[in-house]
Design an enzyme around this catalytic site. Structure first.
Site, PDB file in Angstrom:
ATOM      1  N   ARG A  73     -16.237  -2.489  -2.405  1.00  0.00           N
ATOM      2  CA  ARG A  73     -15.370  -1.390  -2.864  1.00  0.00           C
ATOM      3  C   ARG A  73     -16.131  -0.066  -2.923  1.00  0.00           C
ATOM      4  NH1 ARG A  73     -10.631  -3.893  -4.948  1.00  0.00           N
ATOM      5  NH2 ARG A  73     -10.927  -6.140  -5.154  1.00  0.00           N
ATOM      6  N   PHE A 118     -21.806  -0.451  -1.833  1.00  0.00           N
ATOM      7  CA  PHE A 118     -22.960  -0.520  -0.949  1.00  0.00           C
ATOM      8  C   PHE A 118     -23.118   0.711  -0.062  1.00  0.00           C
ATOM      9  CE2 PHE A 118     -22.547  -5.010  -2.103  1.00  0.00           C
ATOM     10  CZ  PHE A 118     -23.852  -5.244  -2.513  1.00  0.00           C
ATOM     11  N   TYR A 124       0.831  -1.198   0.000  1.00  0.00           N
ATOM     12  CA  TYR A 124       0.000   0.000   0.000  1.00  0.00           C
ATOM     13  C   TYR A 124       0.869   1.253   0.000  1.00  0.00           C
ATOM     14  CZ  TYR A 124      -3.646  -3.314   1.423  1.00  0.00           C
ATOM     15  OH  TYR A 124      -4.508  -4.377   1.496  1.00  0.00           O
ATOM     16  N   LEU A 152     -17.767  -3.788   1.688  1.00  0.00           N
ATOM     17  CA  LEU A 152     -18.808  -2.905   1.150  1.00  0.00           C
ATOM     18  C   LEU A 152     -18.763  -2.856  -0.371  1.00  0.00           C
ATOM     19  CD1 LEU A 152     -18.635   0.005   3.751  1.00  0.00           C
ATOM     20  CD2 LEU A 152     -20.312  -1.841   3.589  1.00  0.00           C
TER      21      LEU A 152
END
Length: 342
Positions: free
Chosen positions: A210, A213, A57, A208
């Site tokens: 990505r 939702f 990351y 969720l």
């Protein structure tokens, strides 16, 4: 706000918060470090202590950030820190390579310990499986790191059932991280049963969808030019319109339940078993608090069936990952008997 409860993750003694925090998006351009550190501290204060990062990351920057966030006031002792290795940058950072050879495993762990500024990582995952190296070889080196006290528990991410079994035979695997949400349910057929048979905890990333939702098709309107989600099939215009009907149905049920669509999606995962820990990510404290509210949403068996009927296999349009991205379906490794180290 009530503190978040605890669950046992796997059968090796690890205990974590019932919901974790994906930290990937907490560092980088446009993310004021003091504000993001405040978010991490707030999460810990309310009981969200399972923090997830990776050396991948931000080209290592996320681990550096999290190390700073955990530096003061004996915060480190309050959290379960998870990181990952296996996705390396080659060719000056322009090429991504998957590595699981012992030399790389050890070097990656040492580097992560330094960036995180800790003596030990609680859960150390193989981020993606190196299909050129027998999983027994990779896990063998991780086992040594456990014995040396540099990591406490071993995890896998996006690993096939056979890979999980072979790894677990070398050293107990504590957690398997998988993409699992209302619209990404392919793990339920084989991965989840395999983990439960072996006593392995399940960590759900992108719970969720990505961000889907949280606001449905509208989330795509906020994608920046370099947002990796722009490449995902499910967010393409030809798929997004049909997929948005799923969001509309989930939203309707959420309104009836008096919660948000994202809370309902997270609550569904929490109802999948006490061995499941979702790790939604956010950069806003109000969203973090909202996510925690999912733990209070109770669903009846009929409501669970209703939710699942919205996302039947043929109703979600488009693959969950972009072409060329490694998933558990392509993670089998060579047999140890046939492998010769380079």
């Amino acid at each position: 706000m009530a503190k978040v409860g605890r669950i046992k993750l796997g059968s090796q003694g690890l205990e974590v918060s019932a919901q974790g925090l994906g930290c990937r998006d907490l560092s980088g351009p446009g993310k004021p470090e003091p504000d993001m550190i405040a978010l991490v501290r707030h999460a810990i204060d309310i009981g969200v202590t399972f923090l997830d990062t990776s050396d991948f990351y931000g080209h290592n920057a996320n681990e550096v950030f999290l190390g700073k966030a955990l530096k003061e006031d004996e915060v480190r002792e309050k959290v379960e820190l998870a990181s990952k290795f296996g996705v390396s940058f080659a060719d000056g950072g322009n090429k991504v390579d998957i590595r699981g050879d012992p030399e790389y495993v050890r070097a990656a762990c040492e580097a992560s310990l330094k960036r995180l500024d800790v003596d030990c990582i609680d859960v150390y995952y193989q981020h993606r499986v190196d299909t050129r190296v027998p999983i027994e070889v990779t896990i063998g080196e991780l086992k040594k790191l456990v014995e040396e006290g540099k990591i406490k528990y071993i995890g896998l991410s996006e690993a096939s059932p056979s890979t999980i079994r072979r790894a677990h035979a070398i050293h107990p695997i504590t957690a398997v991280q998988v993409e699992w949400s209302l619209w990404s349910r392919d793990v339920e057929e084989e991965i989840v049963p395999t983990c439960r048979e072996l006593g392995i905890g399940i960590v759900a990333y992108c719970p969720l969808g990505r961000g889907f939702f949280s606001s449905g098709a509208k989330v795509a309107e906020r994608f920046s030019e370099n947002d990796p989600r722009k490449r995902l099939p499910r967010f393409q215009p030809e798929n997004l319109e049909q997929n948005n009907t799923i969001f509309e149905r989930v939203s309707e049920m959420a309104k009836r339940k008096g919660c948000t669509s994202s809370q309902l999606a997270l609550a569904w995962l929490h109802h999948q078993g006490s061995d499941v820990c979702p790790i939604p990510g956010t950069t806003k404290i109000e969203n973090l608090n909202q996510n925690i509210g999912a733990l209070s949403v109770k669903l009846s068996p009929q409501e669970l069936l209703g939710l699942e009927s919205f996302v039947a296999a043929d109703s979600v349009k488009g693959d969950r990952s972009a072409i060329g991205l490694a998933t558990w379906k392509e993670s089998d490794t060579p047999q140890l008997s046939s492998w010769v180290a380079a």
